[in-house]
Write an enzyme that holds these catalytic residues in place. Structure first.
Site, PDB file in Angstrom:
ATOM      1  N   HIS A   1      45.508  32.799  29.134  1.00  0.00           N
ATOM      2  CA  HIS A   1      46.547  33.681  29.679  1.00  0.00           C
ATOM      3  C   HIS A   1      47.530  32.784  30.419  1.00  0.00           C
ATOM      4  O   HIS A   1      47.367  31.545  30.423  1.00  0.00           O
ATOM      5  CB  HIS A   1      45.926  34.760  30.569  1.00  0.00           C
ATOM      6  CG  HIS A   1      44.992  34.230  31.617  1.00  0.00           C
ATOM      7  ND1 HIS A   1      45.417  33.414  32.649  1.00  0.00           N
ATOM      8  CD2 HIS A   1      43.645  34.360  31.792  1.00  0.00           C
ATOM      9  CE1 HIS A   1      44.397  33.100  33.413  1.00  0.00           C
ATOM     10  NE2 HIS A   1      43.297  33.647  32.908  1.00  0.00           N
TER      11      HIS A   1
ATOM     12  N   HIS B   1      46.114  29.953  32.732  1.00  0.00           N
ATOM     13  CA  HIS B   1      45.735  28.730  32.010  1.00  0.00           C
ATOM     14  C   HIS B   1      46.970  27.941  31.598  1.00  0.00           C
ATOM     15  O   HIS B   1      47.027  26.722  31.748  1.00  0.00           O
ATOM     16  CB  HIS B   1      44.949  29.083  30.738  1.00  0.00           C
ATOM     17  CG  HIS B   1      43.639  29.755  30.974  1.00  0.00           C
ATOM     18  ND1 HIS B   1      43.355  31.009  30.488  1.00  0.00           N
ATOM     19  CD2 HIS B   1      42.526  29.355  31.642  1.00  0.00           C
ATOM     20  CE1 HIS B   1      42.109  31.339  30.827  1.00  0.00           C
ATOM     21  NE2 HIS B   1      41.592  30.364  31.535  1.00  0.00           N
TER      22      HIS B   1
ATOM     23  N   LYS C   1      42.986  30.525  41.907  1.00  0.00           N
ATOM     24  CA  LYS C   1      42.340  31.800  41.583  1.00  0.00           C
ATOM     25  C   LYS C   1      40.840  31.708  41.878  1.00  0.00           C
ATOM     26  O   LYS C   1      40.241  32.622  42.411  1.00  0.00           O
ATOM     27  CB  LYS C   1      42.587  32.118  40.107  1.00  0.00           C
ATOM     28  CG  LYS C   1      41.654  33.129  39.490  1.00  0.00           C
ATOM     29  CD  LYS C   1      42.099  34.508  39.806  1.00  0.00           C
ATOM     30  CE  LYS C   1      41.080  35.586  39.524  1.00  0.00           C
ATOM     31  NZ  LYS C   1      40.070  35.340  38.547  1.00  0.00           N
TER      32      LYS C   1
HETATM   33  P1  PAJ Z   1      38.412  29.642  33.377  1.00  0.00           P
HETATM   34  O1  PAJ Z   1      38.020  30.899  34.071  1.00  0.00           O
HETATM   35  O2  PAJ Z   1      38.778  29.699  31.937  1.00  0.00           O
HETATM   36  O3  PAJ Z   1      39.594  29.007  34.195  1.00  0.00           O
HETATM   37  C1  PAJ Z   1      40.122  27.742  33.828  1.00  0.00           C
HETATM   38  C2  PAJ Z   1      41.090  27.300  34.909  1.00  0.00           C
HETATM   39  O4  PAJ Z   1      42.178  28.210  34.963  1.00  0.00           O
HETATM   40  C3  PAJ Z   1      40.440  27.281  36.306  1.00  0.00           C
HETATM   41  O5  PAJ Z   1      40.891  26.153  37.034  1.00  0.00           O
HETATM   42  C4  PAJ Z   1      40.977  28.572  36.908  1.00  0.00           C
HETATM   43  O6  PAJ Z   1      41.035  28.551  38.330  1.00  0.00           O
HETATM   44  C5  PAJ Z   1      42.355  28.631  36.304  1.00  0.00           C
HETATM   45  N1  PAJ Z   1      42.875  30.001  36.366  1.00  0.00           N
HETATM   46  C6  PAJ Z   1      42.290  31.140  35.909  1.00  0.00           C
HETATM   47  N2  PAJ Z   1      43.047  32.214  36.188  1.00  0.00           N
HETATM   48  C7  PAJ Z   1      44.140  31.757  36.838  1.00  0.00           C
HETATM   49  C8  PAJ Z   1      45.302  32.384  37.413  1.00  0.00           C
HETATM   50  N3  PAJ Z   1      45.498  33.693  37.359  1.00  0.00           N
HETATM   51  N4  PAJ Z   1      46.219  31.582  38.014  1.00  0.00           N
HETATM   52  C9  PAJ Z   1      46.027  30.236  38.093  1.00  0.00           C
HETATM   53  N5  PAJ Z   1      44.963  29.599  37.568  1.00  0.00           N
HETATM   54  C10 PAJ Z   1      44.027  30.340  36.960  1.00  0.00           C
HETATM   55  O7  PAJ Z   1      37.172  28.299  35.745  1.00  0.00           O
HETATM   56  C11 PAJ Z   1      36.641  28.139  34.648  1.00  0.00           C
HETATM   57  O8  PAJ Z   1      37.206  28.575  33.475  1.00  0.00           O
HETATM   58  C12 PAJ Z   1      35.290  27.445  34.489  1.00  0.00           C
HETATM   59  O9  PAJ Z   1      34.504  27.686  35.613  1.00  0.00           O
HETATM   60  C13 PAJ Z   1      35.431  25.911  34.244  1.00  0.00           C
HETATM   61  C14 PAJ Z   1      36.100  25.202  35.424  1.00  0.00           C
HETATM   62  C15 PAJ Z   1      36.191  25.639  32.950  1.00  0.00           C
HETATM   63  C16 PAJ Z   1      33.995  25.301  34.093  1.00  0.00           C
HETATM   64  O10 PAJ Z   1      33.316  25.908  33.044  1.00  0.00           O
END
Ligand code: PAJ
Length: 282
Positions: A34, A37, A149
């Site tokens: 999204h 990411h 987040k």
């Molecule tokens: P995931 O939930 O896919 O998130 C990947 C990265 O995107 C993380 O650093 C998360 O903080 C960031 N992210 C998610 N939603 C966000 C948003 N709305 N605004 C800004 N950044 C956002 O977090 C993980 O995966 C896993 O725990 C991982 C670190 C990959 C380990 O498996």
């Protein structure tokens, strides 16, 4: 863009880049991209010679009753989006590559993981720290990008990098939100239209808390109670935790002085959502 699924191949590529003196930016993800990411990916592409994105739904960070099997996945779409952003390598290993038969080594960050999501999701941060440490060794990045987040995750990863001398620069990135304030999350697809409307309660609770602080509230337990009542006033929402913490140690505060962080987790229907934001007492 190249899609790599083998650890050995990714590691060989990383070794080659190191020898060439390239700066490597890395964004670890569980996929189903999204705009949150994509904001991390854009930044990694912008400020490094090469950008690597991993897509791996890590089984060790999910509890036995959690959503590992139904976690949303769409690798073809993720590949397309990463390619459009100018990513050089998308690393998408299998479980057998990451946790082969006989696997038994884990990384534990002991204190920062005691409260908040660590208390509600036993073993979660052990899984996160382990997979992030593994990914750092495989990709050998100069910098890695993490969203605020997942604020506790960001602090846990920063601590691990320092404690284990991993030599990766951790770049924190702001929360990307929908136009109505809901923090973007792959899990938002679980919400029904009604729940989706109710889910903005977390963002609204943070905004209300900021307003209470602006009006002079300095007692953290009392502010916490107000936030709990605010969230519980939404019929579809149930508080998992509300904490007002020190932004670095994540320890609960008694008084609001300077910078604090409001940490929120709530079930909306059966979906667990988290959010957080700064509270500044001037
Ligand atoms: P995931 O939930 O896919 O998130 C990947 C990265 O995107 C993380 O650093 C998360 O903080 C960031 N992210 C998610 N939603 C966000 C948003 N709305 N605004 C800004 N950044 C956002 O977090 C993980 O995966 C896993 O725990 C991982 C670190 C990959 C380990 O498996």
């Amino acid at each position: 863009m190249e899609v790599i699924t083998r650890v050995a191949e990714m590691q060989a590529r990383a070794r080659q880049w190191r020898q060439e003196g390239k700066q490597v930016g890395f964004v670890p993800t569980m996929g189903y991209f999204h705009q949150g990411h994509l904001s991390l990916i854009r930044r990694a592409v912008q400020e490094n010679d090469l950008a690597v994105v991993s897509v791996y739904v890590n089984p060790t960070q999910f509890g036995p009753q959690e959503d590992f099997h139904r976690y949303p996945r769409d690798l073809e779409r993720d590949i397309r989006l990463a390619e459009e952003e100018g990513v050089h390598v998308l690393f998408a290993p299998s479980d057998a590559e990451m946790y082969p038969q006989g696997y038994q080594t884990y990384v534990e960050v002991t204190e920062l993981t005691q409260g908040l999501c660590g208390a509600r999701r036993p073993g979660h941060f052990r899984g996160v720290a382990t997979v992030v440490a593994k990914l750092f060794h495989i990709v050998q990045p100069t910098r890695a990008y993490f969203g605020e987040k997942d604020y506790q995750q960001l602090r846990v990863v920063e601590r691990m990098v320092r404690d284990l001398n991993l030599g990766v620069e951790i770049v924190p990135m702001p929360i990307v939100r929908e136009s109505d304030g809901l923090a973007m999350s792959s899990r938002n697809v679980y919400l029904s239209p009604e729940e989706r409307r109710a889910a903005t309660v977390l963002y609204r609770a943070w905004k209300a808390a900021q307003e209470w602080v602006a009006q002079g509230e300095r007692d953290a337990p009392r502010l916490r109670e107000k936030v709990v009542r605010f969230i519980e006033a939404e019929p579809l929402a149930r508080v998992d935790y509300v904490e007002i913490v020190d932004p670095l140690t994540l320890e609960p505060l008694e008084r609001l002085e300077g910078e604090a962080r409001l940490m929120l987790a709530a079930f909306v229907g059966s979906t667990r959502l988290i959010d957080n934001g700064p509270l500044t007492a001037t």
